[in-house]
Motif scaffolding. Structure first.
Motif, PDB file in Angstrom:
ATOM      1  N   LEU A 118      11.374  19.926 114.924  1.00  0.00           N
ATOM      2  CA  LEU A 118      11.486  18.506 115.248  1.00  0.00           C
ATOM      3  C   LEU A 118      10.772  17.699 114.171  1.00  0.00           C
ATOM      4  N   ILE A 119      11.496  16.784 113.565  1.00  0.00           N
ATOM      5  CA  ILE A 119      10.923  15.921 112.529  1.00  0.00           C
ATOM      6  C   ILE A 119      10.431  14.644 113.199  1.00  0.00           C
ATOM      7  N   SER A 120       9.190  14.313 112.990  1.00  0.00           N
ATOM      8  CA  SER A 120       8.580  13.174 113.681  1.00  0.00           C
ATOM      9  C   SER A 120       9.176  11.853 113.223  1.00  0.00           C
ATOM     10  N   THR A 121       9.006  10.859 114.070  1.00  0.00           N
ATOM     11  CA  THR A 121       9.444   9.500 113.739  1.00  0.00           C
ATOM     12  C   THR A 121       8.260   8.543 113.651  1.00  0.00           C
ATOM     13  N   GLN A 149      11.623  27.077 103.874  1.00  0.00           N
ATOM     14  CA  GLN A 149      11.245  25.891 103.109  1.00  0.00           C
ATOM     15  C   GLN A 149      12.500  25.104 102.702  1.00  0.00           C
ATOM     16  N   ASP A 150      13.507  25.798 102.213  1.00  0.00           N
ATOM     17  CA  ASP A 150      14.729  25.124 101.762  1.00  0.00           C
ATOM     18  C   ASP A 150      15.445  24.451 102.930  1.00  0.00           C
ATOM     19  N   PHE A 151      15.460  25.102 104.081  1.00  0.00           N
ATOM     20  CA  PHE A 151      16.108  24.495 105.246  1.00  0.00           C
ATOM     21  C   PHE A 151      15.384  23.212 105.654  1.00  0.00           C
ATOM     22  N   ILE A 152      14.072  23.247 105.664  1.00  0.00           N
ATOM     23  CA  ILE A 152      13.291  22.089 106.109  1.00  0.00           C
ATOM     24  C   ILE A 152      13.524  20.895 105.191  1.00  0.00           C
ATOM     25  N   LEU A 156      14.595  16.326 105.389  1.00  0.00           N
ATOM     26  CA  LEU A 156      13.506  15.364 105.198  1.00  0.00           C
ATOM     27  C   LEU A 156      13.921  14.226 104.279  1.00  0.00           C
ATOM     28  N   LYS A 157      13.222  13.108 104.406  1.00  0.00           N
ATOM     29  CA  LYS A 157      13.450  11.966 103.517  1.00  0.00           C
ATOM     30  C   LYS A 157      12.495  12.072 102.328  1.00  0.00           C
ATOM     31  N   ASN A 158      13.024  11.955 101.128  1.00  0.00           N
ATOM     32  CA  ASN A 158      12.176  12.166  99.952  1.00  0.00           C
ATOM     33  C   ASN A 158      11.242  10.983  99.671  1.00  0.00           C
ATOM     34  N   ILE A 204       0.405  18.522 103.109  1.00  0.00           N
ATOM     35  CA  ILE A 204       1.681  17.846 103.364  1.00  0.00           C
ATOM     36  C   ILE A 204       2.776  18.483 102.513  1.00  0.00           C
ATOM     37  N   LEU A 205       3.997  18.284 102.950  1.00  0.00           N
ATOM     38  CA  LEU A 205       5.183  18.655 102.177  1.00  0.00           C
ATOM     39  C   LEU A 205       5.793  17.341 101.675  1.00  0.00           C
TER      40      LEU A 205
END
Length: 236
Positions: A118-121, A149-152, A156-158, A204-205
């Protein structure tokens, strides 16, 4: 011949005097000195009453204990049910038609391998993000392979940075994953020159534009960033 009349004086006893039995009179019958049978039974009745009282107390205690145990068991079941109901909507799938088991993730979570993500908002500190994941029976992201790592990073927003579950609590460069997975220095994705500061103890990523790459960067744990939560898939 003249007859003679003889008089005799006769005295009658009037019975015992006020002070007792008159001497010479018959002795009064003696009363039995043996105690009444009812007096002998009083200790037995008392002991029987005590035994009955203790028996009633024991039964009352047993009933109270049973009721308490049932209430406690019910409370545990309700608590367990509440945890299971944290995710009321599931999205499930089968890898092929031969499988009988469905693999599910909560709605809005992204499936990969045996996990859900789940990616936070909202942006929070590392500790707040960690707590937020735990309220959903999950934990901050633990990356254990390049495929993961590649899937995540595909989701994500860069322009944003995302906390993962890696930290250095004592500032001694002893990195630890939140789920106690051993830190493997051979499977890491640090940006060049990172980690760079012992006071920066959380990871952080993020995306670095000059090199156009995603990687890990250590920062201070109090900074507010986005995050990724991870949990095992639910199988039905």
């Amino acid at each position: 011949m003249t007859s003679e009349i003889t008089y005799a004086e006769v005295r009658f006893n009037r019975g015992p005097t006020a002070s007792g039995i008159h001497p010479g009179s018959l002795a009064a019958p003696k009363q039995s000195t043996a105690p009444h049978k009812s007096n002998l039974d009083l200790p037995k009745l008392f002991l029987i009453s005590l035994l009955i009282l203790f028996l009633l107390l024991a039964i009352t205690f047993l009933i109270t204990f049973i009721i308490f145990f049932q209430k406690y068991s019910q409370l545990l079941e309700e608590k367990k049910s509440l945890k299971e109901l944290n995710h009321t909507a599931l999205e499930c799938m089968k890898n092929n038609f031969k499988e009988k088991v469905w693999s599910c993730c909560p709605k809005n979570w992204k499936p990969f391998s045996s996990n859900c993500y789940l990616i936070s908002t909202e942006s929070k500190s590392w500790y707040e993000s960690k707590h937020h994941c735990s309220t959903m029976e999950a934990h901050l992201l633990v990356i254990s392979s390049k495929d993961e790592q590649d899937f995540i990073i595909q989701n994500l927003k860069n322009t944003l940075a995302y906390y993962v579950g890696l930290s250095d609590p004592e500032g001694q460069r002893h990195w630890q994953w939140v789920d106690e997975t051993p830190y493997n220095a051979n499977v890491t994705f640090w940006h060049a020159g990172e980690p760079s500061d012992r006071n920066e103890r959380c990871v952080i990523l993020n995306y670095r534009r000059p090199l156009a790459t995603w990687g890990w960067n250590d920062i201070r744990c109090v900074q507010n960033q986005m995050s990724v939560c991870e949990m095992m898939k639910i199988y039905l």
